[in-house]
Design a protein around this motif. Structure first.
Motif, PDB file in Angstrom:
ATOM      1  N   ALA A 129       0.817  -1.208   0.000  1.00 44.43           N
ATOM      2  CA  ALA A 129       0.000   0.000   0.000  1.00 44.43           C
ATOM      3  C   ALA A 129       0.849   1.255   0.000  1.00 44.43           C
ATOM      4  N   ALA A 130       2.000   1.187   0.672  1.00 48.40           N
ATOM      5  CA  ALA A 130       2.853   2.369   0.811  1.00 48.40           C
ATOM      6  C   ALA A 130       4.012   2.395  -0.178  1.00 48.40           C
ATOM      7  N   ALA A 131       4.117   1.382  -1.020  1.00 50.82           N
ATOM      8  CA  ALA A 131       5.300   1.249  -1.867  1.00 50.82           C
ATOM      9  C   ALA A 131       5.524   2.452  -2.766  1.00 50.82           C
ATOM     10  N   GLY A 132       4.444   3.015  -3.269  1.00 47.66           N
ATOM     11  CA  GLY A 132       4.597   4.134  -4.180  1.00 47.66           C
ATOM     12  C   GLY A 132       5.184   5.365  -3.541  1.00 47.66           C
ATOM     13  N   ALA A 133       5.026   5.508  -2.230  1.00 52.31           N
ATOM     14  CA  ALA A 133       5.505   6.699  -1.543  1.00 52.31           C
ATOM     15  C   ALA A 133       6.896   6.533  -0.961  1.00 52.31           C
ATOM     16  N   LEU A 134       7.484   5.337  -1.025  1.00 52.15           N
ATOM     17  CA  LEU A 134       8.776   5.100  -0.404  1.00 52.15           C
ATOM     18  C   LEU A 134       9.913   5.621  -1.277  1.00 52.15           C
ATOM     19  N   PRO A 135      10.927   6.230  -0.665  1.00 49.54           N
ATOM     20  CA  PRO A 135      12.091   6.665  -1.432  1.00 49.54           C
ATOM     21  C   PRO A 135      12.899   5.469  -1.928  1.00 49.54           C
ATOM     22  N   ARG A 136      13.705   5.680  -2.954  1.00 45.82           N
ATOM     23  CA  ARG A 136      14.472   4.579  -3.532  1.00 45.82           C
ATOM     24  C   ARG A 136      15.696   4.218  -2.708  1.00 45.82           C
ATOM     25  N   SER A 137      16.324   5.193  -2.104  1.00 47.27           N
ATOM     26  CA  SER A 137      17.548   4.956  -1.347  1.00 47.27           C
ATOM     27  C   SER A 137      17.288   4.082  -0.124  1.00 47.27           C
ATOM     28  N   THR A 138      18.112   3.038   0.041  1.00 50.60           N
ATOM     29  CA  THR A 138      17.969   2.147   1.194  1.00 50.60           C
ATOM     30  C   THR A 138      18.241   2.886   2.493  1.00 50.60           C
ATOM     31  N   VAL A 139      19.267   3.736   2.495  1.00 49.55           N
ATOM     32  CA  VAL A 139      19.596   4.497   3.705  1.00 49.55           C
ATOM     33  C   VAL A 139      18.436   5.401   4.103  1.00 49.55           C
ATOM     34  N   THR A 140      17.817   6.018   3.118  1.00 47.91           N
ATOM     35  CA  THR A 140      16.678   6.890   3.386  1.00 47.91           C
ATOM     36  C   THR A 140      15.505   6.096   3.928  1.00 47.91           C
ATOM     37  N   ARG A 141      15.283   4.914   3.397  1.00 48.54           N
ATOM     38  CA  ARG A 141      14.199   4.061   3.902  1.00 48.54           C
ATOM     39  C   ARG A 141      14.458   3.658   5.349  1.00 48.54           C
ATOM     40  N   VAL A 142      15.702   3.331   5.653  1.00 44.94           N
ATOM     41  CA  VAL A 142      16.040   2.960   7.029  1.00 44.94           C
ATOM     42  C   VAL A 142      15.799   4.144   7.964  1.00 44.94           C
ATOM     43  N   ALA A 143      16.227   5.333   7.548  1.00 47.78           N
ATOM     44  CA  ALA A 143      16.005   6.531   8.367  1.00 47.78           C
ATOM     45  C   ALA A 143      14.516   6.780   8.566  1.00 47.78           C
ATOM     46  N   LEU A 144      13.726   6.579   7.509  1.00 46.23           N
ATOM     47  CA  LEU A 144      12.279   6.750   7.596  1.00 46.23           C
ATOM     48  C   LEU A 144      11.679   5.751   8.579  1.00 46.23           C
ATOM     49  N   ALA A 145      12.153   4.507   8.529  1.00 49.76           N
ATOM     50  CA  ALA A 145      11.654   3.470   9.436  1.00 49.76           C
ATOM     51  C   ALA A 145      12.007   3.780  10.884  1.00 49.76           C
ATOM     52  N   LEU A 146      13.239   4.218  11.115  1.00 54.19           N
ATOM     53  CA  LEU A 146      13.654   4.536  12.482  1.00 54.19           C
ATOM     54  C   LEU A 146      12.885   5.736  13.019  1.00 54.19           C
ATOM     55  N   GLY A 147      12.652   6.720  12.150  1.00 53.66           N
ATOM     56  CA  GLY A 147      11.878   7.885  12.572  1.00 53.66           C
ATOM     57  C   GLY A 147      10.463   7.518  12.947  1.00 53.66           C
ATOM     58  N   ALA A 148       9.862   6.605  12.179  1.00 50.16           N
ATOM     59  CA  ALA A 148       8.510   6.145  12.506  1.00 50.16           C
ATOM     60  C   ALA A 148       8.512   5.434  13.850  1.00 50.16           C
ATOM     61  N   GLY A 149       9.507   4.581  14.070  1.00 48.06           N
ATOM     62  CA  GLY A 149       9.581   3.861  15.332  1.00 48.06           C
ATOM     63  C   GLY A 149       9.680   4.784  16.526  1.00 48.06           C
ATOM     64  N   VAL A 150      10.533   5.794  16.415  1.00 47.93           N
ATOM     65  CA  VAL A 150      10.743   6.709  17.537  1.00 47.93           C
ATOM     66  C   VAL A 150       9.551   7.637  17.737  1.00 47.93           C
ATOM     67  N   HIS A 151       9.204   8.391  16.715  1.00 51.57           N
ATOM     68  CA  HIS A 151       8.219   9.458  16.895  1.00 51.57           C
ATOM     69  C   HIS A 151       6.792   8.949  17.023  1.00 51.57           C
ATOM     70  N   GLU A 152       6.442   7.891  16.310  1.00 53.80           N
ATOM     71  CA  GLU A 152       5.082   7.366  16.441  1.00 53.80           C
ATOM     72  C   GLU A 152       4.875   6.706  17.795  1.00 53.80           C
ATOM     73  N   GLU A 153       5.918   6.079  18.333  1.00 50.19           N
ATOM     74  CA  GLU A 153       5.788   5.503  19.672  1.00 50.19           C
ATOM     75  C   GLU A 153       5.743   6.588  20.744  1.00 50.19           C
ATOM     76  N   LEU A 154       6.528   7.638  20.566  1.00 49.63           N
ATOM     77  CA  LEU A 154       6.476   8.743  21.520  1.00 49.63           C
ATOM     78  C   LEU A 154       5.099   9.387  21.532  1.00 49.63           C
ATOM     79  N   LEU A 155       4.518   9.575  20.342  1.00 50.73           N
ATOM     80  CA  LEU A 155       3.222  10.244  20.255  1.00 50.73           C
ATOM     81  C   LEU A 155       2.074   9.328  20.664  1.00 50.73           C
ATOM     82  N   PHE A 156       1.967   8.168  20.001  1.00 49.08           N
ATOM     83  CA  PHE A 156       0.783   7.329  20.194  1.00 49.08           C
ATOM     84  C   PHE A 156       0.832   6.502  21.473  1.00 49.08           C
TER      85      PHE A 156
END
Length: 254
Positions: free
Chosen positions: A138-165
């Motif tokens: 579902a989210a594939a179209g919005a993901l960046p191509r760079s692996t490093v960028t994807r990892v950073a995006l994943a880590l950011g989701a883990g940190v900030h979404e857990e802090l918020l929700f």
């Protein structure tokens, strides 16, 4: 005599290690443990602005305060790193923290991360909801191509979404239902787990802009429920690492 004595001496040590494994990670320790993920994400934002997570209540304001200056932003993050080193040093001197704690938290979280998807699909099959369209698809179209960028995006989701929700919304909802509305604590926790998991899933469609699909919504609801239960039972660090490692698995390897 000697084997018996050694056995008696080893038993308290074994019990102590087992107790540490099943004891939830306290908030201060959790914040220290998740800081490396936060820092990696912060640098990722500097390199790729599209990495900014929708639940990130810090970075956008920080960049505006710094007038979008990359140099000042990097300097502030160096300050964060130095503060992290100081805090870890102080906690270690007081025997309140050990770097060895990273390993069991990461291993435990990795186990949850690689197994939760299959568990959710199984449960969705039991309740008759088709999980054929995965969250990653579902989210594939919005993901960046760079692996490093994807990892950073994943880590950011883990940190900030857990802090918020979890840290803010889940804790706040439990407090509201228990202390203000007078519900029993166990009932307040159950309702908060459900409500915040609904909000977590809905936010990806309302704020994240993903197309509405029942299977994706329910799948992510169960993801949020698992993260919420881990937060409640095992602490913030385990919830953050499970979320981050799960997202890395989804975004990079599937």
């Amino acid at each position: 005599m000697t084997p018996s004595t050694n056995s008696k001496r080893s038993e308290p040590g074994t019990r102590s290690r087992l107790r540490r494994l099943v004891t939830p990670v306290n908030l201060m320790t959790s914040l220290v443990l998740i800081f490396p993920l936060f820092l990696f994400y912060q640098i990722g934002v500097l390199l790729s602005p599209e990495v900014v997570n929708g639940a990130d209540l810090i970075t956008g304001h920080l960049l505006r305060l710094l007038h979008q200056s990359a140099q000042l932003y990097l300097l502030v993050n160096v300050g964060f790193l130095l503060a992290f080193v100081v805090v870890v040093s102080l906690l270690r001197r007081r025997q309140q923290f050990s770097l060895k704690m990273f390993v069991p938290v990461v291993i435990e979280s990795a186990i949850y991360a690689v197994t939760m998807g299959a568990l959710i699909v199984q449960v969705m099959g039991w309740i008759g909801i088709n999980p054929s369209l995965s969250v990653s698809a579902a989210a594939a179209g919005a993901l960046p191509r760079s692996t490093v960028t994807r990892v950073a995006l994943a880590l950011g989701a883990g940190v900030h979404e857990e802090l918020l929700f979890r840290l803010i919304l889940l804790t706040g909802t439990v407090g509201l239902l228990h202390h203000l509305l007078g519900l029993r604590r166990w009932l307040a926790i159950l309702l908060a787990l459900f409500l915040t998991s609904v909000l977590f899933s809905a936010a990806h469609h309302v704020i994240g802009g993903e197309p509405w699909r029942l299977g994706v919504f329910v799948y992510r609801f169960f993801c949020g429920l698992i993260f919420a239960v881990l937060f409640q039972v095992r602490g913030l660090a385990v919830a953050v690492y499970t979320h981050a490692l799960y997202d890395v698995y989804v975004m990079v390897f599937t």
